[in-house]
Each structure stands twice: as structure tokens, then as C-alpha cells.
Scaffold this active site. Structure first.
Site, mmCIF file in Angstrom:
data_model
loop_
_atom_site.group_PDB
_atom_site.id
_atom_site.type_symbol
_atom_site.label_atom_id
_atom_site.label_comp_id
_atom_site.label_asym_id
_atom_site.label_seq_id
_atom_site.Cartn_x
_atom_site.Cartn_y
_atom_site.Cartn_z
ATOM 1 C CG ASP A 61 -2.030 1.141 1.314
ATOM 2 O OD1 ASP A 61 -1.733 2.171 0.824
ATOM 3 O OD2 ASP A 61 -3.171 0.652 1.626
ATOM 4 C CB ILE A 62 1.106 4.075 -2.192
ATOM 5 C CG1 ILE A 62 -0.261 4.766 -2.340
ATOM 6 C CG2 ILE A 62 1.824 3.257 -3.306
ATOM 7 C CD1 ILE A 62 -0.183 5.630 -3.475
ATOM 8 C CG ASN A 117 -12.920 -1.064 3.681
ATOM 9 O OD1 ASN A 117 -13.367 -1.666 4.413
ATOM 10 N ND2 ASN A 117 -11.893 -0.430 3.623
ATOM 11 C CD GLN A 124 -14.547 -0.334 -2.847
ATOM 12 O OE1 GLN A 124 -15.784 -0.143 -2.878
ATOM 13 N NE2 GLN A 124 -14.000 -1.314 -3.405
ATOM 14 C CG HIS A 130 -8.630 -2.885 -2.555
ATOM 15 N ND1 HIS A 130 -9.514 -1.925 -2.857
ATOM 16 C CD2 HIS A 130 -8.145 -2.111 -1.331
ATOM 17 C CE1 HIS A 130 -9.957 -0.872 -2.265
ATOM 18 N NE2 HIS A 130 -8.802 -0.863 -1.324
ATOM 19 C CG PHE A 131 -9.336 -9.068 0.219
ATOM 20 C CD1 PHE A 131 -9.823 -9.737 1.491
ATOM 21 C CD2 PHE A 131 -9.684 -9.391 -0.936
ATOM 22 C CE1 PHE A 131 -10.991 -10.322 1.243
ATOM 23 C CE2 PHE A 131 -10.661 -10.049 -1.151
ATOM 24 C CZ PHE A 131 -11.505 -10.553 0.021
ATOM 25 C CG HIS A 132 -6.517 -2.730 3.171
ATOM 26 N ND1 HIS A 132 -6.000 -1.582 2.960
ATOM 27 C CD2 HIS A 132 -7.881 -2.567 2.330
ATOM 28 C CE1 HIS A 132 -6.598 -0.676 2.194
ATOM 29 N NE2 HIS A 132 -7.858 -1.431 1.954
#
Length: 194
Positions: A61-62, A117, A124, A130-132
Site C-alpha cells: 500500500d502506498i 471494504n 472503500q 481489494h483486500f488489506h
């Protein structure tokens, strides 16, 4: 008139940009989906890629909540989890355990959140499934909005590209080892059945 999502995130989908920049072909070897040294500058901002399959990608993740915060996305654009094809959902789910183990080993944590989300009211930010995977170290900085931190809010800082390159390299190495161990275990289980 722009939609609520357009106002919140007016750019074209950054995850589709990443998926298009890093192509993959089907393979019998799971380890082949862990790139050796992908060029992070193929997209802007840089992408620190960890996994690249025909249906799933994973990268740092940035705006990480903690060191080692990884995103796992569907290659095909789908806004919400319910928009995925069953095979795409299965592929995402099948990679989450190995990626979680790699994140934990590299960051040295034993606790983490896996968060997904759906929609702007559910926090979101990028309207692409996407999953974190968010490592939860023993010492966490003081957060102002603790109840929201799991859902993508809270204090986040830009990922340093040098740190990102190093971290993604370590995660790819550990993920390759994880996949090797999983392959050996499956092979042993197959022999035991004979």
C-alpha cells in the site's frame, strides 16, 4: 453529474493501471507468479509488486497504516466483492493465507487484520475489489480514531520507495519459500495416499 465515487476518487482506476502494467500468463508453478525483480517505476506512483498471477496481484500500500501493509486485488476491474466472478473470488481467497504468512514473517508480527471494504460508505477509497493485510505490531503509535483504523482511516504516511523496494523484495523471497513448502507438503500428502 459526477457520482459520489467520482467526487471521492476522480482518477481512472489506479489498480487497473497496475494490472495492465504487470501482465502474467498461466503457469503450473505457483512460484512463477512471484516476480523476481519487477520494475516499480512502470506506474506512478511506484508499485512495489509482490505477486502477479492471471487473476490476482499483491503489492505494498502506498499509504500504509503500518509497515508491511499489503493490498491484494483482482486483476479484472470489479468495484465490490459481489461483482467478482466465483473463480476470481476463489483465487483471491486462495492467496490470502500465503501472503499473510509472508507479511507476518517479514514484519515480525503475529497479529494482523485482513480487511475488505465495499463502497464509499464502507471506507472503500479505490473502487476496485481489494483486500488489506495490515500487520499489527505490539507497539502501535497513538491513533486518534481507533475504531476506524481497521477500515482504512487513521494516520497514514506515504511509503518510502527505497523502504518499499527492500520490503517487497523480502516479501517475495519469503512468499517463494512459503510456496515451496506448500508444494512439498502437497507432494507428501499425495504419497501418503498411495
Amino acid at each position: 453529474m459526477p457520482t459520489e465515487v467520482d467526487l471521492h476518487y476522480p482518477q481512472s482506476c489506479p489498480f487497473c493501471t497496475i494490472a495492465n502494467a504487470y501482465q502474467s500468463t498461466p503457469s503450473d508453478s505457483l512460484s512463477s507468479y512471484v516476480p523476481s525483480s519487477p520494475d516499480p517505476a512502470r506506474v506512478s506512483p511506484e508499485c512495489h509488486l509482490i505477486l502477479c498471477t492471471p487473476t490476482v496481484l499483491a503489492f505494498l500500500d502506498i499509504l500504509p497504516m503500518t509497515r508491511g501493509h499489503v493490498l491484494v486485488i483482482s486483476r479484472r476491474h470489479a468495484e465490490k466483492l459481489g461483482d467478482l466472478r466465483d473463480a476470481e473470488g476463489g483465487a483471491l481467497g486462495s492467496w490470502l493465507p500465503a501472503l499473510s504468512r509472508a507479511v507476518c514473517k517479514v514484519t515480525g508480527v503475529s497479529d494482523w487484520n485482513t480487511v475488505q471494504n465495499n463502497g464509499i460508505r464502507a471506507a472503500q477509497v479505490v473502487p476496485h475489489v481489494h483486500f488489506h493485510i495490515i500487520p499489527r505490531p505490539e507497539t502501535v503509535p497513538s491513533l486518534q480514531a481507533r475504531s476506524w483504523t481497521m477500515f482504512g482511516k487513521g494516520q497514514r504516511e506515504d511509503l518510502d520507495d527505497d523502504e518499499g523496494a527492500k520490503l517487497a523484495g523480502e516479501m517475495r523471497e519469503v512468499l517463494r519459500m512459503e510456496l515451496g513448502r506448500a508444494g512439498e507438503a502437497e507432494e507428501e500428502a499425495g504419497k501418503a495416499k498411495l
